[in-house]
Design a protein around this motif. Structure first.
Motif, PDB file in Angstrom:
ATOM      1  N   ALA A 319      41.731  45.199  54.009  1.00 10.75           N
ATOM      2  CA  ALA A 319      41.219  45.613  52.703  1.00 10.75           C
ATOM      3  C   ALA A 319      41.773  46.975  52.301  1.00 10.75           C
ATOM      4  O   ALA A 319      42.053  47.226  51.115  1.00 10.75           O
ATOM      5  CB  ALA A 319      39.693  45.648  52.731  1.00 10.75           C
ATOM      6  N   GLU A 322      45.124  46.586  50.727  1.00  6.72           N
ATOM      7  CA  GLU A 322      45.037  46.151  49.329  1.00  6.72           C
ATOM      8  C   GLU A 322      44.575  47.296  48.431  1.00  6.72           C
ATOM      9  O   GLU A 322      45.045  47.439  47.296  1.00  6.72           O
ATOM     10  CB  GLU A 322      44.052  44.978  49.200  1.00  6.72           C
ATOM     11  CG  GLU A 322      44.480  43.711  49.917  1.00  6.72           C
ATOM     12  CD  GLU A 322      43.455  42.598  49.747  1.00  6.72           C
ATOM     13  OE1 GLU A 322      42.611  42.709  48.829  1.00  6.72           O
ATOM     14  OE2 GLU A 322      43.490  41.619  50.517  1.00  6.72           O
ATOM     15  N   GLU A 352      35.022  40.004  53.212  1.00  7.86           N
ATOM     16  CA  GLU A 352      36.139  40.345  52.314  1.00  7.86           C
ATOM     17  C   GLU A 352      35.699  40.318  50.848  1.00  7.86           C
ATOM     18  O   GLU A 352      36.136  41.158  50.055  1.00  7.86           O
ATOM     19  CB  GLU A 352      37.295  39.362  52.533  1.00  7.86           C
ATOM     20  CG  GLU A 352      38.090  39.635  53.796  1.00  7.86           C
ATOM     21  CD  GLU A 352      39.221  38.634  53.984  1.00  7.86           C
ATOM     22  OE1 GLU A 352      39.195  37.581  53.306  1.00  7.86           O
ATOM     23  OE2 GLU A 352      40.121  38.901  54.816  1.00  7.86           O
ATOM     24  N   ASN A 353      34.863  39.374  50.472  1.00 14.89           N
ATOM     25  CA  ASN A 353      34.393  39.320  49.087  1.00 14.89           C
ATOM     26  C   ASN A 353      33.636  40.592  48.703  1.00 14.89           C
ATOM     27  O   ASN A 353      33.786  41.109  47.593  1.00 14.89           O
ATOM     28  CB  ASN A 353      33.494  38.100  48.881  1.00 14.89           C
ATOM     29  CG  ASN A 353      34.276  36.805  48.832  1.00 14.89           C
ATOM     30  OD1 ASN A 353      35.464  36.795  48.503  1.00 14.89           O
ATOM     31  ND2 ASN A 353      33.623  35.701  49.160  1.00 14.89           N
ATOM     32  N   ARG A 356      36.265  43.461  48.453  1.00 11.54           N
ATOM     33  CA  ARG A 356      37.077  43.366  47.222  1.00 11.54           C
ATOM     34  C   ARG A 356      36.251  43.764  46.001  1.00 11.54           C
ATOM     35  O   ARG A 356      36.771  44.393  45.081  1.00 11.54           O
ATOM     36  CB  ARG A 356      37.610  41.939  47.060  1.00 11.54           C
ATOM     37  CG  ARG A 356      38.694  41.572  48.077  1.00 11.54           C
ATOM     38  CD  ARG A 356      39.434  40.316  47.669  1.00 11.54           C
ATOM     39  NE  ARG A 356      40.457  39.980  48.661  1.00 11.54           N
ATOM     40  CZ  ARG A 356      40.381  38.964  49.500  1.00 11.54           C
ATOM     41  NH1 ARG A 356      39.317  38.165  49.473  1.00 11.54           N
ATOM     42  NH2 ARG A 356      41.343  38.721  50.367  1.00 11.54           N
ATOM     43  N   ASN A 357      34.989  43.377  46.012  1.00 15.24           N
ATOM     44  CA  ASN A 357      34.119  43.767  44.905  1.00 15.24           C
ATOM     45  C   ASN A 357      33.965  45.284  44.843  1.00 15.24           C
ATOM     46  O   ASN A 357      33.992  45.894  43.765  1.00 15.24           O
ATOM     47  CB  ASN A 357      32.754  43.096  45.058  1.00 15.24           C
ATOM     48  CG  ASN A 357      31.884  43.266  43.835  1.00 15.24           C
ATOM     49  OD1 ASN A 357      32.075  42.624  42.830  1.00 15.24           O
ATOM     50  ND2 ASN A 357      30.911  44.171  43.930  1.00 15.24           N
ATOM     51  N   ARG A 360      37.174  46.878  43.623  1.00 14.69           N
ATOM     52  CA  ARG A 360      37.367  46.621  42.204  1.00 14.69           C
ATOM     53  C   ARG A 360      36.668  47.667  41.337  1.00 14.69           C
ATOM     54  O   ARG A 360      37.159  48.048  40.282  1.00 14.69           O
ATOM     55  CB  ARG A 360      36.838  45.218  41.886  1.00 14.69           C
ATOM     56  CG  ARG A 360      37.097  44.742  40.467  1.00 14.69           C
ATOM     57  CD  ARG A 360      36.584  43.324  40.304  1.00 14.69           C
ATOM     58  NE  ARG A 360      37.311  42.400  41.169  1.00 14.69           N
ATOM     59  CZ  ARG A 360      36.757  41.388  41.824  1.00 14.69           C
ATOM     60  NH1 ARG A 360      35.449  41.188  41.737  1.00 14.69           N
ATOM     61  NH2 ARG A 360      37.501  40.599  42.566  1.00 14.69           N
TER      62      ARG A 360
END
Length: 470
Positions: A319, A322, A352-353, A356-357, A360
């Motif tokens: 993560a 990214e 991971e969700n 990523r949230n 973001r």
């Protein structure tokens, strides 16, 4: 559960004791009145006979015989008798208490037995006539009998009261259980429905009840059946649509490839835009299918024991790679070694969700902070993962809704960031399938904190890894 049971039990018990106590007082009062009436009736007949006999003994045998007779009466009973003339003089010449004189004079004017109570002693006076026709007043003091605590009548009463209390408690317990047990089954069924087990029913557990609670249970079953039907239709519809979209998307990707080859450089930006939207559609379809699969499962297979701290650090490293493309970073600030049994693919997707949230929405140049802590609840070790960002946070009313499928806090913001409201829903279902729970709260310092709780199979161990910015 227990609170309702004990409330009903106590109210039944109090009501029973109130009714029983009122009835007992009423019966006791009537018995006291009845006993006093019987005492007066018996005493009236007895004292008349004793008065006539005492007057006869005095006139025929003189004071000596009367004194002997009265002494015998005192020896055989608690009575303390005496004989007076109608003028109030003791025939034996003994001094009498002045308080007796009004009773003596009152009895001398009537043939009715006169009663008076002096503390715990009953005083009786009765006018009578001797063989010569002379008028006398006979009086006696009767001390009521005293009973010990183990008198047979009292013992029998106590045994009866104890039996009534025991039977009353058992009946109240049964009534409380009879009323609360279906309510508890309904409560358990509601929790099962809330956990996603839409096949839960309560009608079979209510037995042969025909009351309002049974009707409520059957209505609950109808509601659950309707909900299950609607949810199944929704899942099948999502799956069907997703599968049907896969084919045209695949053809679109082939067409994109051919278009790129046959067009010039001036159209590459257009192809890139189309490719971006196609990728987004592919991702959304994949998430819909994943969510539909998770919602249809009640358990997960292919579990294995993993060291969660090392597993988490691998996910954070990916993560972080990214996040650097948008000038952010992801770090582990605290980690404790814990063992968990999990489906690694599913758990990785859930974590991971969340990451990523957080990436973001966190501010550019900030860090998404991840921590792994251990806690113990009722003897069960719990692994707690915290993911904290430095973004705008979520309005308090929306915190309970962010894990619902397709729920978006702000449509315009989601469109800008590319979210469709499925990532956190997938996380919620995946963690719950592992026996855990997910929650979100706003940080006092700003940003959102998402908490993932998982049952662990090892006790907390010494601190393994700590990151410091200093």
């Amino acid at each position: 559960m227990n609170r309702l049971f004990w409330k009903i039990f106590v109210w039944f018990l109090v009501a029973m004791f109130l009714v029983g106590g009122t009835l007992a007082l009423s019966v006791a009062s009537s018995r006291i009145d009845s006993a006093d009436s019987r005492f007066r009736s018996v005493a009236d007949r007895v004292v008349r006979l004793e008065a006539e006999h005492a007057a006869r003994v005095f006139e025929q045998g003189g004071p000596a015989e009367l004194q002997k007779y009265l002494a015998e009466m005192s020896d055989t009973s608690p009575a303390r008798p005496g004989l007076f003339t109608s003028e109030g003089r003791n025939v034996l010449g003994q001094e009498s208490a002045p308080v007796l004189m009004p009773l003596i004079f009152r009895a001398s004017r009537t043939y009715e037995t006169q009663f008076e109570t002096d503390h715990d002693t009953r005083v009786l006076a009765q006018r009578t006539y001797g063989p010569s026709g002379k008028s006398y007043v006979f009086y006696t003091e009767i001390a009521p009998p005293t009973f010990g605590p183990f008198h047979s009548g009292l013992r029998e009463l106590l045994i009866r009261l104890a039996a009534i209390v025991i039977v009353g408690i058992l009946v109240c317990l049964w009534l409380a259980h009879y009323i609360t047990s279906p309510v508890l089954r309904l409560q358990h069924a509601v929790r099962e429905i809330a956990a996603g087990k839409l096949s839960t029913r309560v009608g079979a557990t209510l037995g042969r009840r025909r009351d309002e609670i049974a009707a409520l249970g059957h209505d609950f079953d109808h509601m659950a059946e309707h909900l299950e039907t609607l949810m199944n239709v929704q899942r099948r519809l999502l799956q069907a649509i997703s599968h049907e979209l896969r084919s045209p998307l695949a053809r679109m990707n082939v067409a994109l490839g051919l278009g790129r080859q046959r067009s010039g450089e001036e159209l590459q930006s257009t192809w890139d835009r189309i490719q971006k939207d196609a990728d987004r559609l592919n991702e959304m379809i994949a998430q819909i299918l994943t969510l539909a699969r998770l919602e249809s499962e009640s358990d997960i297979a292919a579990r294995r024991t993993i060291e969660l701290s090392l597993f988490l650090q691998e996910i954070v490293a990916d993560a972080d790679f990214e996040a650097r493309s948008i000038e952010c970073s992801v770090i582990v600030v605290l980690s404790e070694p814990l063992l968990v049994r999990a489906n690694t693919s599913l758990l990785r997707s859930a974590i991971e969700n969340v990451l990523r949230n957080a990436i973001r929405y966190t501010e550019r140049g900030s860090q998404v902070e991840v921590s792994l802590l251990a806690d113990s609840v009722n003897g069960q070790t719990i692994a707690i993962i915290h993911v904290a960002d430095h973004g705008p946070g979520v309005p308090e009313p929306d915190l309970v809704n962010v894990f619902r499928p397709f729920y978006r806090v702000a449509d315009s913001r989601e469109r800008e960031t590319g979210g469709v409201g499925l990532g956190l829903a997938i996380t919620d279902h995946a963690i719950r399938l592992h026996g855990g729970a997910v929650s979100a709260r706003n940080s006092p310092l700003g940003g959102l904190i998402v908490e993932l709780r998982l049952p662990a199979i090892s006790q907390p161990m010494p601190l393994l890894y700590r990151h410091s910015n200093q």
